[in-house]
Design a protein around this motif. Structure first.
Motif, PDB file in Angstrom:
ATOM      1  N   GLY A 243      24.397  99.437  36.869  1.00 35.67           N
ATOM      2  CA  GLY A 243      25.181  97.954  36.968  1.00 35.67           C
ATOM      3  C   GLY A 243      25.223  97.375  38.343  1.00 35.67           C
ATOM      4  O   GLY A 243      24.485  97.875  39.212  1.00 35.67           O
TER       5      GLY A 243
ATOM      6  N   PHE B  76      34.598  98.081  33.854  1.00 27.49           N
ATOM      7  CA  PHE B  76      33.981  98.050  35.423  1.00 27.49           C
ATOM      8  C   PHE B  76      32.464  97.063  35.282  1.00 27.49           C
ATOM      9  O   PHE B  76      31.910  96.834  36.511  1.00 27.49           O
ATOM     10  CB  PHE B  76      33.544  99.426  35.653  1.00 27.49           C
ATOM     11  CG  PHE B  76      34.718 100.280  35.659  1.00 27.49           C
ATOM     12  CD1 PHE B  76      35.631 100.119  36.660  1.00 27.49           C
ATOM     13  CD2 PHE B  76      34.813 101.291  34.678  1.00 27.49           C
ATOM     14  CE1 PHE B  76      36.778 101.035  36.871  1.00 27.49           C
ATOM     15  CE2 PHE B  76      36.152 101.953  34.690  1.00 27.49           C
ATOM     16  CZ  PHE B  76      36.706 102.048  35.893  1.00 27.49           C
ATOM     17  N   GLY B  77      32.150  96.796  34.100  1.00 23.64           N
ATOM     18  CA  GLY B  77      30.696  95.891  34.055  1.00 23.64           C
ATOM     19  C   GLY B  77      29.775  97.028  34.367  1.00 23.64           C
ATOM     20  O   GLY B  77      28.498  96.347  34.677  1.00 23.64           O
TER      21      GLY B  77
ATOM     22  N   ARG C 209      31.873  99.166  30.236  1.00 29.69           N
ATOM     23  CA  ARG C 209      31.283  97.881  30.417  1.00 29.69           C
ATOM     24  C   ARG C 209      32.515  96.757  30.584  1.00 29.69           C
ATOM     25  O   ARG C 209      32.411  95.869  31.528  1.00 29.69           O
ATOM     26  CB  ARG C 209      30.424  97.685  29.154  1.00 29.69           C
ATOM     27  CG  ARG C 209      29.655  96.207  29.549  1.00 29.69           C
ATOM     28  CD  ARG C 209      28.542  95.819  28.404  1.00 29.69           C
ATOM     29  NE  ARG C 209      27.554  96.668  28.150  1.00 29.69           N
ATOM     30  CZ  ARG C 209      26.837  96.823  27.342  1.00 29.69           C
ATOM     31  NH1 ARG C 209      26.860  95.646  26.464  1.00 29.69           N
ATOM     32  NH2 ARG C 209      25.691  97.751  27.388  1.00 29.69           N
TER      33      ARG C 209
ATOM     34  N   GLU D 166      28.694  96.197  43.153  1.00 26.38           N
ATOM     35  CA  GLU D 166      30.209  96.265  43.420  1.00 26.38           C
ATOM     36  C   GLU D 166      30.671  96.619  42.194  1.00 26.38           C
ATOM     37  O   GLU D 166      31.528  97.432  42.182  1.00 26.38           O
ATOM     38  CB  GLU D 166      30.446  94.765  43.690  1.00 26.38           C
ATOM     39  CG  GLU D 166      30.146  93.874  42.440  1.00 26.38           C
ATOM     40  CD  GLU D 166      28.753  93.041  42.581  1.00 26.38           C
ATOM     41  OE1 GLU D 166      28.654  91.959  42.062  1.00 26.38           O
ATOM     42  OE2 GLU D 166      28.054  93.578  43.394  1.00 26.38           O
ATOM     43  N   ASN D 167      29.805  96.697  41.204  1.00 22.20           N
ATOM     44  CA  ASN D 167      30.685  97.300  39.981  1.00 22.20           C
ATOM     45  C   ASN D 167      30.435  98.622  39.746  1.00 22.20           C
ATOM     46  O   ASN D 167      31.382  99.648  39.362  1.00 22.20           O
ATOM     47  CB  ASN D 167      30.090  96.827  38.655  1.00 22.20           C
ATOM     48  CG  ASN D 167      30.276  95.143  38.412  1.00 22.20           C
ATOM     49  OD1 ASN D 167      31.361  94.586  38.963  1.00 22.20           O
ATOM     50  ND2 ASN D 167      29.512  94.526  37.791  1.00 22.20           N
TER      51      ASN D 167
END
Length: 219
Positions: A205, A172-173, A169, A208-209
Motif C-alpha cells: 500500500g 486502511f487502503g 483495503r 501513509e496507509n
C-alpha cells in the motif's frame, strides 16, 4: 537469451550485486581497477577485467556494450559521474548507479542516469521501520510512495479473522497479496481465508496507509 550484466566497482555493494546476479544464473562482467579485487572474484563470475572505467577505449574493450544493464557501484562522486557519461556515450541504455548521498544522486540524475540507488539510506529506513515494531519482520521501500510489509499475526484483532471481516483495503487502503503459514505460501488469499496466530501476511500500500495500519494495531 539471458540478460547480461556489468558491474563496475567491486566494493561490498558491487561485489554483492555481482555475486547475486551470477547465483541467479546471469552472466556478469565485473570491472575494477584494483587487481587484488579482481583476483578475488574472477573465479566466481563469468568475466572479470582490471580496467580504469573512466577510460572510454579501455572500457569498450571489455565488451561492456554486450551488457543489457550496467551497475555503477563506485563510491567516488567524480569517478561515478565520469563512468556514467562514458557508458552513455557507448550506448548503454540501462544504467543503475549507486549514490552515497542525495547530492550525489541528484548529480547522477542531472546527467541522465534514470535509476539511482542509495543502499545505506535505504538500509537505514528499513532498519528503523523494523526495530520500531516487533511485528514487522521486514520493510521494503519499493518506491517513494509504495511499501511492502511483512507482518506477523499476533494481534488479537487479527487472529481467526477473514480478509472480508478485516476489510483492510476499506479501512486502511492496503491489500494482502500473500500469506505465509509455516512452510506454505498462500498467494492472493481468498476473502474467506482466516488468519491464524503466527501467520505472516504480506501487505502492500501507499506509505501513509501502511503506517496507518501499523499504528492502528499497536496503540
Amino acid at each position: 537469451m539471458k540478460k547480461q550484466f556489468g558491474v563496475i566497482g567491486l566494493g561490498k555493494f558491487g561485489t554483492a550485486v555481482a555475486l547475486s546476479l551470477e547465483s541467479l544464473g546471469y552472466p556478469v562482467l565485473a570491472i575494477d581497477y584494483d587487481e587484488t579485487v579482481i583476483d578475488a572474484i574472477k573465479d566466481k563470475v563469468s568475466f572479470a577485467e582490471i580496467v580504469d572505467a573512466t577510460n572510454p577505449e579501455a572500457l569498450e574493450e571489455t565488451g561492456i556494450k554486450n551488457c543489457d544493464t550496467v551497475i555503477i557501484a563506485v563510491g567516488d562522486v567524480e569517478s561515478s559521474v565520469l563512468i556514467a557519461l562514458v557508458l552513455e556515450e557507448l550506448g548503454i541504455n540501462h544504467i543503475i548507479a549507486k549514490a552515497n548521498s542525495q547530492i550525489h544522486g541528484r548529480v547522477l540524475r542531472k546527467i541522465g542516469v534514470k535509476e539511482v540507488v542509495t543502499p545505506e539510506e535505504e538500509m537505514g529506513v528499513r532498519t528503523a521501520n523494523r526495530i520500531t515494531s516487533a511485528n514487522i519482520l521486514d520493510y521494503i521501500e519499493n518506491s517513494p510512495e509504495v511499501d511492502l510489509l511483512e507482518y506477523k499475526i499476533i494481534h488479537k484483532d487479527l487472529i481467526r479473522k477473514t480478509l472480508l471481516e478485516l476489510a483492510l483495503r476499506k479501512r486502511f487502503g492496503v491489500s494482502v497479496i500473500a500469506t505465509r503459514r509455516g512452510e506454505d505460501l498462500i498467494v492472493s488469499p481468498s476473502a474467506q481465508e482466516k488468519f491464524l496466530e503466527g501467520d505472516v501476511i504480506f501487505i502492500i500500500g501507499r506509505t501513509e496507509n501502511s503506517f496507518a495500519f501499523k499504528e492502528a494495531l499497536e496503540k
